[in-house]
Design an enzyme around this catalytic site. Structure first.
Site, short mmCIF file in Angstrom:
data_model
loop_
_atom_site.label_atom_id
_atom_site.label_comp_id
_atom_site.label_asym_id
_atom_site.label_seq_id
_atom_site.Cartn_x
_atom_site.Cartn_y
_atom_site.Cartn_z
N ARG A 69 40.05 55.20 53.09
CA ARG A 69 40.01 54.22 51.99
C ARG A 69 38.74 54.38 51.16
NH1 ARG A 69 40.71 47.92 53.37
NH2 ARG A 69 38.55 48.16 54.02
N ARG A 120 27.43 60.42 33.69
CA ARG A 120 26.96 61.82 33.68
C ARG A 120 25.45 61.91 33.81
NH1 ARG A 120 29.89 63.57 28.25
NH2 ARG A 120 28.85 61.61 27.75
N LYS A 150 37.65 49.34 46.72
CA LYS A 150 36.63 48.52 47.39
C LYS A 150 35.29 48.91 46.76
CE LYS A 150 35.48 46.79 51.98
NZ LYS A 150 35.62 45.37 51.68
N GLU A 152 45.01 37.10 47.57
CA GLU A 152 44.30 37.21 48.84
C GLU A 152 43.15 36.20 48.85
OE1 GLU A 152 42.41 41.12 49.14
OE2 GLU A 152 42.03 41.12 46.99
N1 PMP Z 1 40.38 41.57 50.78
C1 PMP Z 1 39.12 41.72 50.34
C2 PMP Z 1 38.80 41.35 48.94
C3 PMP Z 1 38.13 42.22 51.21
O1 PMP Z 1 36.87 42.38 50.78
C4 PMP Z 1 38.48 42.57 52.53
C5 PMP Z 1 37.46 43.16 53.45
N2 PMP Z 1 36.43 42.29 53.77
C6 PMP Z 1 39.79 42.37 52.95
C7 PMP Z 1 40.74 41.89 52.03
C8 PMP Z 1 40.24 42.71 54.33
O2 PMP Z 1 40.32 44.11 54.48
P1 PMP Z 1 40.04 44.83 55.86
O3 PMP Z 1 41.03 44.26 56.83
O4 PMP Z 1 40.31 46.27 55.58
O5 PMP Z 1 38.65 44.53 56.25
#
Ligand code: PMP
Length: 290
Positions: free
Chosen positions: A50, A103, A149, A182
């Site tokens: 990832r 750059r 991320k 989320e």
């Molecule tokens: N959503 C967000 C915005 C996150 O930052 C994270 C990780 N802290 C997650 C979901 C959960 O992802 P993971 O299970 O891969 O830690």
């Protein structure tokens, strides 16, 4: 504490980043946070993959192979004698000038921190969380895709501030059309009528590694796994609700926007999934010895 900084392990006081680093100036970079359980980097490959996908999506070349990155994480964990903890790998665009142009950043900055994990209070898991809906909408995937991320977490921080202002630890964020995405740092799940449901990655969320693990455990809890768009109504009327993330693991939610969820206490399916998840954390990853 020893920090991996551009190829070397250095003392924390010596692990410095320039004020001209675009990671700092513009949030131009990517990161991963990974748990280690009893000398096992949990889901190491998934996290490293990832990290490289996030970097690729922002046209950032990581100056290490995936294998070298994994070795650097192991070395940092070992140097700090961390057996049960957390490792954070960060790659920034590097030092540039005050302009945006990447750059002008010839060398990426790579650092890795290995530390003890700061656990959420026990009562979060025993009693479940109260959460609210944030007014701040999750970043649109067409603007900054939440699958990346990146070091640009302001959207999530604004959501988190709303949770804090409401006196609760977490907030659920919606997309531009009002669909559930989320939490500010976790993915969200509901259990309803024998189904385990969570928004699809295309809803504009981070493709959580804990999320994927939990989806894979659904059948062990006697549940059908489903990735589908959810509304606040679906959440309010769920039998059970929980959040998933590397740091949080599986944390139950018992109230949302003043609506009691299910029975108002931690649900049986949530507990079963948590037990199954515990088993996974003992076997699925890269082992190291300190
Ligand atoms: N959503 C967000 C915005 C996150 O930052 C994270 C990780 N802290 C997650 C979901 C959960 O992802 P993971 O299970 O891969 O830690």
């Amino acid at each position: 504490m020893l920090i991996y900084m551009n190829g070397k392990l250095v003392k924390q006081e010596e692990a410095r980043v320039s004020v001209f680093d675009h990671g700092l100036l513009y949030g131009d970079g990517v990161f991963e946070g990974i748990r280690t359980y009893g000398g096992l980097i949990f889901k190491c490959k998934e996290h490293v993959d990832r990290l490289y996908k996030s970097a690729h999506a922002i046209v950032l070349k990581i100056p290490l192979t995936k294998q070298a990155m994994t070795q650097a994480m192991v070395a940092t964990l070992k140097a700090n004698k961390i057996i049960d903890g957390y490792v954070r790998a960060v790659v920034t665009r590097g030092v540039g000038d005050l302009g945006l142009d990447p750059r002008n950043c010839p060398k990426q900055t790579v650092f890795i921190i290995a530390d003890k994990i700061r656990l959420y209070p026990k009562e979060f898991y025993q009693k479940g969380l109260k959460i609210v809906t944030a007014a701040t909408r999750r970043n649109a995937p067409e603007a900054i895709n939440p699958r990346i991320k990146s070091l640009n977490y302001l959207n999530n921080i604004l959501g988190k501030i709303e949770a804090i202002n409401a006196g609760v630890p977490e907030a659920v964020m919606l997309d531009q059309n009002g669909f559930v995405t989320e939490g500010t740092g976790e993915n969200i799940f509901i259990v309803k009528d024998g189904e385990l449901a969570t928004p699809p990655v295309s809803a504009g969320i981070l493709n959580g590694i804990t999320r994927a693990a939990v989806l894979g455990l659904a059948s062990k809890a006697g549940l059908r796994a489903s990735e589908k768009m959810l509304t606040r109504f679906d959440l309010f009327t769920a039998d059970e609700m929980f959040l998933t993330g590397t740091a949080a693991e599986i944390v139950p939610v018992v109230m949302m926007d003043h609506r009691v969820i299910g029975t108002g206490s931690v649900g049986g399916k949530t507990l079963k999934l948590t037990q199954e998840f515990r088993k996974l954390t003992k076997k699925d990853g890269v082992r190291y010895a300190v």
